[in-house]
Design an enzyme around this catalytic site. Structure first.
Site, short mmCIF file in Angstrom:
data_model
loop_
_atom_site.label_atom_id
_atom_site.label_comp_id
_atom_site.label_asym_id
_atom_site.label_seq_id
_atom_site.Cartn_x
_atom_site.Cartn_y
_atom_site.Cartn_z
N LYS A 1 -1.26 1.28 12.93
CA LYS A 1 -0.71 0.90 11.62
C LYS A 1 -1.85 0.47 10.71
O LYS A 1 -2.39 -0.63 10.85
CB LYS A 1 0.30 -0.23 11.80
CG LYS A 1 1.51 0.18 12.66
CD LYS A 1 2.55 -0.89 12.69
CE LYS A 1 3.74 -0.52 13.59
NZ LYS A 1 4.43 0.71 13.19
N THR A 2 -2.22 1.36 9.78
CA THR A 2 -3.35 1.08 8.88
C THR A 2 -3.07 1.66 7.49
O THR A 2 -2.22 2.53 7.32
CB THR A 2 -4.65 1.74 9.38
OG1 THR A 2 -4.48 3.17 9.34
CG2 THR A 2 -5.03 1.32 10.78
N GLN A 54 -5.71 -5.73 2.03
CA GLN A 54 -5.87 -6.51 3.26
C GLN A 54 -7.10 -6.14 4.11
O GLN A 54 -7.67 -7.02 4.77
CB GLN A 54 -4.60 -6.41 4.12
CG GLN A 54 -3.34 -6.87 3.38
CD GLN A 54 -2.05 -6.49 4.10
OE1 GLN A 54 -1.95 -6.56 5.31
NE2 GLN A 54 -1.04 -6.07 3.35
N SER A 88 0.83 -1.22 0.00
CA SER A 88 0.00 0.00 0.00
C SER A 88 0.86 1.26 0.00
O SER A 88 0.62 2.18 -0.79
CB SER A 88 -0.89 0.03 1.25
OG SER A 88 -1.58 -1.18 1.38
N GLY A 89 1.84 1.31 0.89
CA GLY A 89 2.66 2.52 1.03
C GLY A 89 3.59 2.73 -0.16
O GLY A 89 3.76 3.87 -0.62
N ASP A 128 3.26 0.58 7.80
CA ASP A 128 3.44 -0.27 8.97
C ASP A 128 4.88 -0.28 9.48
O ASP A 128 5.11 -0.53 10.66
CB ASP A 128 3.02 -1.71 8.64
CG ASP A 128 1.53 -1.84 8.32
OD1 ASP A 128 0.80 -0.85 8.54
OD2 ASP A 128 1.11 -2.92 7.88
N CYS A 140 -9.88 3.23 12.08
CA CYS A 140 -10.18 1.81 12.27
C CYS A 140 -11.68 1.61 12.07
O CYS A 140 -12.47 1.97 12.95
CB CYS A 140 -9.76 1.40 13.68
SG CYS A 140 -9.89 -0.36 13.91
N GLU A 184 10.16 -5.12 -5.00
CA GLU A 184 9.04 -5.91 -4.45
C GLU A 184 9.09 -7.30 -5.07
O GLU A 184 9.00 -7.43 -6.30
CB GLU A 184 7.71 -5.21 -4.77
CG GLU A 184 6.46 -6.05 -4.51
CD GLU A 184 6.28 -6.47 -3.05
OE1 GLU A 184 6.21 -5.61 -2.18
OE2 GLU A 184 6.21 -7.70 -2.79
N CYS A 187 -3.61 -2.86 11.90
CA CYS A 187 -5.04 -2.78 12.19
C CYS A 187 -5.40 -3.38 13.55
O CYS A 187 -5.93 -4.49 13.64
CB CYS A 187 -5.89 -3.43 11.11
SG CYS A 187 -7.62 -2.95 11.29
#
Ligand code: FAD
Length: 400
Positions: free
Chosen positions: A309-310, A43, A13-14, A301, A344, A35, A161
């Site tokens: 962490k989301t 997720q 994501s980041g 994260d 959240c 990657e 999360c």
């Protein structure tokens, strides 16, 4: 040795969000992402996969299709980082040089910390929404559950999360009520923490839900072992470790695995040395720039900043990081500041959700002009339908 203006390690994501924003800001920048995986997952939807609302397939895309135009994808794994030499060593491809490094390696699931857990996932009773096949196993086990003892765990330490361990507990409770099985079921939460959620306004609602739905919360309980042969979960009470092990029988157990900083990061010079963020990237909480290596940045994260962490946090971090990084390259001071925003979406049942949004210090910071501290259908729809679209088509393209 190949050399890039910006090298991003981790294409989750980041990593993708940052690459997209960098290229939008400056097309001439040379950007590469390291990657190894060809699959990219959304997720946050795994919670709903576990509840039978979504499929794993829906949460997956080809990484190749998400790499922004003009960004090079290095399909390899980072083996080590040398911030003094401005180089990253790859497992297969030798060394790569950078002017600026963005750390987006996520968080590592530390399954070995709970003896017997990983091997038991998918045996029909032991499940975990933290891996895609585990989320599928959750739904399979829930669908065939006929009553008995259900346990949900949450470990101590940093996890992604923080609300996910309890979301699936609420969904399972709701499922059992809808299927006439709740009277035959004991639901226990073995959580290492001390409260449901650190934001007082939201915690009050969650406490009420727990009470009303007869969910037995055992705080400060840390899962240490799964004895799958005896369908037994073994905990210790963190406030009284000398009291010995506590055994609980299960017919269904959802495990949230302990987590830690990724190996290459925690073994590098870039990690926080000690304290609650030990092992994570030692970056300034407002600029996301490394405290001792100014050409290194981190988000998501793997960033050692004091917030949840989301993916939601990344959505607010990425624009700040990109603006600060580009200003730094130009020898200037960036203007944007990250205030710790995270969110959240606490799914509390099928069609019900409490949307927790907060900043540093667990300061409640709702976005919408409605009472987000209450269970709402519109917020559930936001999570189920709008947020995934925003992720794929907005965030990962650097426009949301
Ligand atoms: C069950 C569950 C529910 C969740 N619910 C929500 C929610 O409702 N809302 C929300 O906002 N967030 C939620 N999240 C959290 C969210 O998914 C994460 O916070 C987010 O994906 C973090 O992004 P990231 O880029 O930091 O890490 P990731 O997206 O995990 O990406 C890290 C990447 O780094 C790569 N990598 C790792 N090691 C190396 C290496 N050595 N070399 C190269 N690459 C490497 C990995 O392959 C991976 O692709 C949830 C997560 C889970 C598991």
């Amino acid at each position: 040795m190949k050399q890039y203006d910006v090298l991003i390690v981790g294409g989750g994501s980041g990593g993708i969000t940052t690459a997209a924003r960098l290229k939008r800001a400056d097309r001439n920048l040379s950007v590469a992402i390291v990657e190894p995986n060809t699959d990219h997952y959304y997720q946050p939807l795994w919670t709903l996969v576990g509840a039978g609302v979504a499929t794993v397939d829906e949460t997956r895309r080809d990484e190749a299709k998400l790499i922004p135009n003009g960004v090079e994808w290095i399909r390899d794994r980072v083996a080590s980082i040398d911030p003094d030499a401005h180089t990253v060593s790859l497992e297969e491809g030798g060394d790569v040089g950078y002017d600026q490094l963005v750390m987006a390696l996520g968080i590592e699931l530390h399954w070995d910390k709970v003896e017997g857990a990983r091997d038991a996932i998918g045996n029909g009773k032991v499940v975990s929404n933290y891996i895609p096949e585990g989320a599928q196993a959750t739904w399979k086990a829930l669908e065939s559950f006929q009553g008995g003892d259900m346990i949900f765990t949450a470990p101590s330490g940093q996890i992604k999360c923080g609300g996910a361990p309890q979301k699936i507990m609420y969904l399972a409770d709701d499922y059992l009520r809808k299927h006439g099985l709740r009277d035959k079921t004991q639901i226990t939460g073995g959580f290492a923490g001390t409260v449901m959620l650190g934001v007082p306004e939201i915690n009050a609602t969650l406490n009420q839900i727990v009470e009303e739905r007869d969910l037995h919360m055992k705080f400060r309980h840390e899962l240490v072992r799964i004895d799958a042969a005896r369908d037994t979960a073994v905990f210790v009470n963190l406030d009284d470790p000398d009291a010995g092990e506590i055994e609980m029988h299960y017919d269904f157990i959802h495990i949230t695995p302990p987590q830690r900083a990724p190996k290459v990061l925690r073994e590098s010079k870039l990690a926080v040395a000690e304290g609650p963020h030990a092992g994570f990237a030692d970056v300034d909480e407002h600029t996301l720039q490394h405290k001792t290596y100014p050409d290194v940045w981190a988000l998501g994260d793997n960033a050692g900043v004091p917030t949840a962490k989301t993916g939601a946090a990344i959505r607010k971090q990425a624009p700040v990081l990109v603006e600060q990084l580009l200003a730094h390259r130009a020898g200037k001071q960036g203007q944007k500041s990250y205030e710790g925003y995270s969110s959240c979406p606490l799914v509390t049942g099928y069609g019900k959700l409490v949307l927790a949004e907060f900043e540093y210090g667990n300061k409640y910071k709702p976005t919408f002009p409605v009472d987000q501290t209450k269970q709402r259908w519109d917020m559930y729809m936001l999570k189920r339908h709008l947020l995934p679209q925003m992720y794929w088509h907005g965030m990962l393209r650097g426009i949301a």
